[in-house]
Write a protein that holds these residues in place. Sequence first.
Motif, PDB file in Angstrom:
ATOM      1  N   UNK A 154      -1.665  -4.203 -15.674  1.00  0.00           N
ATOM      2  CA  UNK A 154      -2.806  -4.601 -14.841  1.00  0.00           C
ATOM      3  C   UNK A 154      -2.348  -5.513 -13.715  1.00  0.00           C
ATOM      4  N   UNK A 155      -1.397  -6.411 -13.998  1.00  0.00           N
ATOM      5  CA  UNK A 155      -0.875  -7.279 -12.947  1.00  0.00           C
ATOM      6  C   UNK A 155      -0.124  -6.461 -11.895  1.00  0.00           C
ATOM      7  N   UNK A 156       0.597  -5.440 -12.344  1.00  0.00           N
ATOM      8  CA  UNK A 156       1.264  -4.551 -11.387  1.00  0.00           C
ATOM      9  C   UNK A 156       0.231  -3.831 -10.523  1.00  0.00           C
ATOM     10  N   UNK A 157      -0.874  -3.435 -11.151  1.00  0.00           N
ATOM     11  CA  UNK A 157      -1.919  -2.748 -10.396  1.00  0.00           C
ATOM     12  C   UNK A 157      -2.538  -3.681  -9.351  1.00  0.00           C
ATOM     13  N   UNK A 158      -2.672  -4.963  -9.692  1.00  0.00           N
ATOM     14  CA  UNK A 158      -3.166  -5.933  -8.708  1.00  0.00           C
ATOM     15  C   UNK A 158      -2.323  -5.869  -7.444  1.00  0.00           C
ATOM     16  N   UNK A 159      -1.002  -5.864  -7.633  1.00  0.00           N
ATOM     17  CA  UNK A 159      -0.097  -5.819  -6.485  1.00  0.00           C
ATOM     18  C   UNK A 159      -0.240  -4.492  -5.754  1.00  0.00           C
ATOM     19  N   UNK A 160      -0.374  -3.403  -6.509  1.00  0.00           N
ATOM     20  CA  UNK A 160      -0.539  -2.084  -5.892  1.00  0.00           C
ATOM     21  C   UNK A 160      -1.784  -2.032  -5.022  1.00  0.00           C
ATOM     22  N   UNK A 161      -2.895  -2.556  -5.536  1.00  0.00           N
ATOM     23  CA  UNK A 161      -4.143  -2.545  -4.782  1.00  0.00           C
ATOM     24  C   UNK A 161      -4.045  -3.427  -3.538  1.00  0.00           C
ATOM     25  N   UNK A 162      -3.327  -4.530  -3.676  1.00  0.00           N
ATOM     26  CA  UNK A 162      -3.164  -5.421  -2.528  1.00  0.00           C
ATOM     27  C   UNK A 162      -2.304  -4.753  -1.458  1.00  0.00           C
ATOM     28  N   UNK A 163      -1.237  -4.078  -1.876  1.00  0.00           N
ATOM     29  CA  UNK A 163      -0.399  -3.346  -0.923  1.00  0.00           C
ATOM     30  C   UNK A 163      -1.211  -2.254  -0.235  1.00  0.00           C
ATOM     31  N   UNK A 164      -2.045  -1.566  -1.003  1.00  0.00           N
ATOM     32  CA  UNK A 164      -2.877  -0.497  -0.444  1.00  0.00           C
ATOM     33  C   UNK A 164      -3.849  -1.035   0.598  1.00  0.00           C
ATOM     34  N   UNK A 165      -4.278  -2.261   0.403  1.00  0.00           N
ATOM     35  CA  UNK A 165      -5.201  -2.887   1.349  1.00  0.00           C
ATOM     36  C   UNK A 165      -4.522  -3.252   2.667  1.00  0.00           C
ATOM     37  N   UNK A 166      -3.195  -3.450   2.613  1.00  0.00           N
ATOM     38  CA  UNK A 166      -2.386  -3.729   3.804  1.00  0.00           C
ATOM     39  C   UNK A 166      -2.876  -4.959   4.570  1.00  0.00           C
ATOM     40  N   UNK A 167      -2.976  -6.129   3.910  1.00  0.00           N
ATOM     41  CA  UNK A 167      -3.487  -7.322   4.588  1.00  0.00           C
ATOM     42  C   UNK A 167      -2.440  -7.985   5.475  1.00  0.00           C
ATOM     43  N   UNK A 168      -2.890  -8.892   6.318  1.00  0.00           N
ATOM     44  CA  UNK A 168      -1.977  -9.715   7.118  1.00  0.00           C
ATOM     45  C   UNK A 168      -1.507 -10.916   6.300  1.00  0.00           C
ATOM     46  N   UNK A 169      -2.359 -11.368   5.370  1.00  0.00           N
ATOM     47  CA  UNK A 169      -2.025 -12.507   4.519  1.00  0.00           C
ATOM     48  C   UNK A 169      -2.124 -12.075   3.057  1.00  0.00           C
ATOM     49  N   UNK A 170      -1.008 -12.176   2.339  1.00  0.00           N
ATOM     50  CA  UNK A 170      -0.987 -11.876   0.909  1.00  0.00           C
ATOM     51  C   UNK A 170      -1.131 -13.179   0.133  1.00  0.00           C
ATOM     52  N   UNK A 171      -2.038 -13.192  -0.845  1.00  0.00           N
ATOM     53  CA  UNK A 171      -2.241 -14.377  -1.686  1.00  0.00           C
ATOM     54  C   UNK A 171      -2.025 -13.996  -3.151  1.00  0.00           C
ATOM     55  N   UNK A 172      -1.041 -14.634  -3.776  1.00  0.00           N
ATOM     56  CA  UNK A 172      -0.726 -14.363  -5.174  1.00  0.00           C
ATOM     57  C   UNK A 172      -0.890 -15.639  -5.987  1.00  0.00           C
TER      58      UNK A 172
END
Length: 254
Positions: A154-172
């Motif tokens: 699920x944590x990997x999926x969080x990163x996948x969804x964030x990458x798919x969103x293609x943001x300018x600012x990544x927050x982890x």
Amino acid sequence: MTQTLLETDGLTVRFGGHVAVDAVSCAFRAGELTAIVGPNGAGKTTYFNLISGQIPSSAGSVRLMGEDITRQGVAERCRKGLGRAFQLTNLFPDLSVLENVRLVIQAHQHKGFSLFSMASSHTELTTAAMAVLDRVKLDRLKDQKVSELSHGNQRKLEVALLIALDPKVYMFDEPTAGMSADEAPVVLDLIAELKHDTDRTILLVEHKMDVIRTLADRIIVLHNGALAADGPPAEVMASDIVQEAYMGKELDDV
């Protein structure tokens, strides 16, 4: 001069008589990974919540690429390029891993459900989604329901969804929390890879000093909601005030 993508100016939030975040001013630049550290209760996650729009501020402002977004909600901030991993977790728990990523890509590309373009769009979106899943090593689980995934996946999926969103600012926010020793490197390697895009910035709340040492270009320290230190990792970690008051004995091993 490196572009400032995100900036907080005097950002403050009060809960009754308690000041949880106290007039924090920071600028986050493109091509930089900033680790946000401090003791429990220091205000790290609350600061994240203020930036991402989860909670409203009592005072101060948040600016994204020069635009004041202080009064905007989570969804609007997300559309404008501010992405936080947990916002997307279990978006549709009863759908498959592939369907979740595909829907995020579809939303990001503003593609609707027109019957005339469904076939070609479906193929294109699926290809893009599979490319993201391959990056996070979830391609073999593409047909599994999100609700059935292990915590690590699920944590990997969080990163996948964030990458798919293609943001300018990544927050982890503690991206490897609860992950096994075998699972964590996949996420950490992905974050390291994201650093190569010098048009983006990454904010990372993390307690593991080895992770911070490996990934961070800069460290800011919060204590009692206020900014206590800000600078290069070696300088901040070597600071007496940080070692004694904020980081404790963990730094002895760094």
